[in-house]
Design an enzyme around this catalytic site. Structure first.
Site, PDB file in Angstrom:
ATOM      1  N   ARG A  54       0.893  -1.067   0.046  1.00  0.00           N
ATOM      2  CA  ARG A  54      -0.047   0.017   0.023  1.00  0.00           C
ATOM      3  C   ARG A  54       0.929   1.455   0.088  1.00  0.00           C
ATOM      4  NH1 ARG A  54      -1.665   1.536   4.980  1.00  0.00           N
ATOM      5  NH2 ARG A  54      -2.391  -0.398   5.649  1.00  0.00           N
ATOM      6  N   TYR A 107     -16.690  19.654 -11.988  1.00  0.00           N
ATOM      7  CA  TYR A 107     -17.034  18.055 -12.176  1.00  0.00           C
ATOM      8  C   TYR A 107     -18.296  17.927 -11.063  1.00  0.00           C
ATOM      9  CZ  TYR A 107     -16.399  13.112 -12.472  1.00  0.00           C
ATOM     10  OH  TYR A 107     -16.614  11.692 -12.609  1.00  0.00           O
ATOM     11  N   ASP A 179      -8.351  20.669 -11.084  1.00  0.00           N
ATOM     12  CA  ASP A 179      -8.667  19.468 -11.844  1.00  0.00           C
ATOM     13  C   ASP A 179      -8.078  19.852 -13.105  1.00  0.00           C
ATOM     14  OD1 ASP A 179      -9.827  17.827 -13.394  1.00  0.00           O
ATOM     15  OD2 ASP A 179     -11.457  17.317 -11.899  1.00  0.00           O
ATOM     16  N   LYS A 204      -8.676   9.234 -18.034  1.00  0.00           N
ATOM     17  CA  LYS A 204      -9.070   9.575 -19.176  1.00  0.00           C
ATOM     18  C   LYS A 204      -7.801   9.737 -19.988  1.00  0.00           C
ATOM     19  CE  LYS A 204     -12.999  10.684 -17.073  1.00  0.00           C
ATOM     20  NZ  LYS A 204     -13.193  11.960 -16.495  1.00  0.00           N
TER      21      LYS A 204
HETATM   22  C1  LIG Z   1     -13.676  11.945 -15.030  1.00  0.00           C
HETATM   23  C2  LIG Z   1     -13.488  13.232 -14.212  1.00  0.00           C
HETATM   24  C3  LIG Z   1     -13.055  12.914 -13.013  1.00  0.00           C
HETATM   25  C4  LIG Z   1     -13.189  11.712 -12.123  1.00  0.00           C
HETATM   26  O1  LIG Z   1     -12.506  10.574 -12.841  1.00  0.00           O
HETATM   27  P1  LIG Z   1     -12.823   8.972 -12.421  1.00  0.00           P
HETATM   28  O2  LIG Z   1     -11.585   8.427 -12.833  1.00  0.00           O
HETATM   29  O3  LIG Z   1     -13.907   8.713 -13.361  1.00  0.00           O
HETATM   30  O4  LIG Z   1     -13.221   8.828 -10.844  1.00  0.00           O
HETATM   31  C5  LIG Z   1     -12.688  14.115 -12.292  1.00  0.00           C
HETATM   32  N1  LIG Z   1     -12.520  15.260 -12.958  1.00  0.00           N
HETATM   33  C6  LIG Z   1     -13.077  15.362 -14.167  1.00  0.00           C
HETATM   34  C7  LIG Z   1     -12.943  16.675 -14.944  1.00  0.00           C
HETATM   35  C8  LIG Z   1     -13.390  14.179 -14.933  1.00  0.00           C
HETATM   36  O5  LIG Z   1     -13.718  14.496 -16.106  1.00  0.00           O
END
Ligand SMILES: *Cc1c(COP(=O)(O)O)cnc(C)c1O
Length: 388
Positions: A54, A107, A179, A204
């Site tokens: 971990r 988000y 973000d 992503k």
């Molecule tokens: C998809 C997304 C997230 C979250 O990511 P996950 O891996 O699906 O938890 C956070 N911020 C933005 C802008 C996103 O598009």
């Protein structure tokens, strides 16, 4: 070293792994030692040494080192999803009586975390206009711990003036979180613009193939230890196979993003020419309200943007989206495949109104041939018109 070379080299140490180009997948929980002295020493070990699964393995260290180098931070912590990364970053600054400022364009699940769990823990959240810029100073209180940004904003793609927000926040001792998923670590360098902690939904563009969930928080020198401490306390640990896929995704992120940008802009310009389309929302287009800031601060655009079609009956919308040949409908984005789906960002706003003037659609332009994608959208508009 130029960016594309960095993308290839970051986090790689072949000599430590028998010459293997890629850091192998370490499936680890227990790390064995032979003596009591070594056992006691294990607790003192800091990465990149392995002490317990971990607490990190060569697989996670390779990934974190690469992301930190590409984003330009002092260090990175990986998480089992993008949302886990957001909660790790926010919880680093959560305490009873703390005040958070969150962009009204953030988000959805980020907002939910603030409105539920963090509220219960005694953190108050105020949302702010994403276009506020330096006027964020008027909203910062003595107990404001963080200003959370997301640029361009989820679904609505407002470009935020990050340097102006950062200057105002730092003046009052607040940290700036961003973000940075849309631009990936490649097209926006958060630490050059005053960000203290940068979040990636690595699910992503970093993973890039729609087959793993992963998140990262990269921090500057000042914030790294607090982030690591919070993360260790909460027990977040991403799985080794997913981390491997993340590191592998990084090696092609430069070329993939260049194609996403080129194809995305082609599709965006084509959409602008269509009578069904009220507005295309893509900061890379010269007439976009965010274009000047995007041009100043970003070095490229990803393949994700929005467009608004004239309001239509549900049956016409169904006719349009139910029979795509290449575009898919589904959550997430950043993979090689194209996606297109209706969204309703106006429903999420609480301190600003966002009026699309029609039905908003979010589109992710993937790596298919752009002529095929345009043909698919063209047929979709034909079906829409026939059903009106
Ligand atoms: C998809 C997304 C997230 C979250 O990511 P996950 O891996 O699906 O938890 C956070 N911020 C933005 C802008 C996103 O598009």
């Amino acid at each position: 070293m130029k960016e594309d070379t960095k993308i290839v080299r970051a986090g790689r140490h072949p000599a430590q792994h028998g010459g293997a180009v890629n850091t192998p997948v370490y499936h680890v929980s227990t790390v064995l030692v032979d003596t009591l002295e070594e056992l006691e020493g294990l607790r003192q070990r800091k990465p990149p040494v392995m002490a317990y699964g971990r607490r990190g393995t060569p697989t996670s260290h390779a990934f974190e080192e690469a992301v930190a180098e590409l984003e330009g931070g002092a260090g990175c912590v990986s998480f089992p999803s993008g949302l886990a990364a957001i909660s790790g970053a926010l919880l680093t600054y959560a305490e009873t009586g703390a005040h958070f400022l969150i962009s009204d364009s953030a988000y959805g699940p980020t907002r939910r975390l603030c409105d539920t769990l963090l509220k219960r823990l005694g953190v108050t959240t105020d949302y702010y206009d994403p276009l506020i810029g330096g006027d964020i100073a008027n909203l910062i209180k003595d107990n404001t711990k963080i200003v959370f940004t997301e640029s361009p904003g989820s679904l609505t793609f407002e470009v935020q003036d990050i340097p102006a927000i950062a200057a105002a926040a730092h003046e009052r001792g607040a940290k700036v979180l961003m973000d940075n998923t849309w631009a990936s670590p490649i097209y926006f360098k958060p630490f050059d613009h005053g960000v203290d902690l940068s979040i990636q939904a690595a699910t992503k563009y970093i993973v890039g193939h729609s087959d793993a969930m992963l998140g990262t928080v990269t921090a500057n020198e000042e914030c790294l230890e607090a982030l690591q401490e919070t993360t260790y306390s909460m027990g977040f640990a991403a799985g080794p196979d997913d981390l491997y896929l993340g590191t592998r995704g990084i090696r092609t992120i430069g070329v993939r993003l260049r194609q996403h940008m080129e194809s995305g802009l082609n599709v965006a310009r084509w959409l602008q020419s269509r009578p069904e389309v009220v507005r295309v929302i893509h900061p890379g287009l010269p007439n976009d309200p965010g274009h000047a800031l995007w041009q100043r601060d970003f070095t490229g655009a990803s393949g994700l943007f929005a467009f608004v079609i004239k309001s239509c009956p549900r049956a016409a919308l169904e006719a349009m989206v139910n029979h795509f040949k290449y575009f898919g409908m589904g959550a997430s984005w950043g993979g090689y495949e194209s996606l297109c789906m209706p969204t309703s960002p106006e429903k999420m706003r609480t301190v600003t109104t966002w009026e699309p003037g029609g039905q908003c659609m979010r589109i992710h332009v993937g790596l298919e041939d752009v002529d095929d994608l345009i043909e698919d959208l063209s047929s979709a508009f034909d079906r829409l018109n026939a059903a009106m």
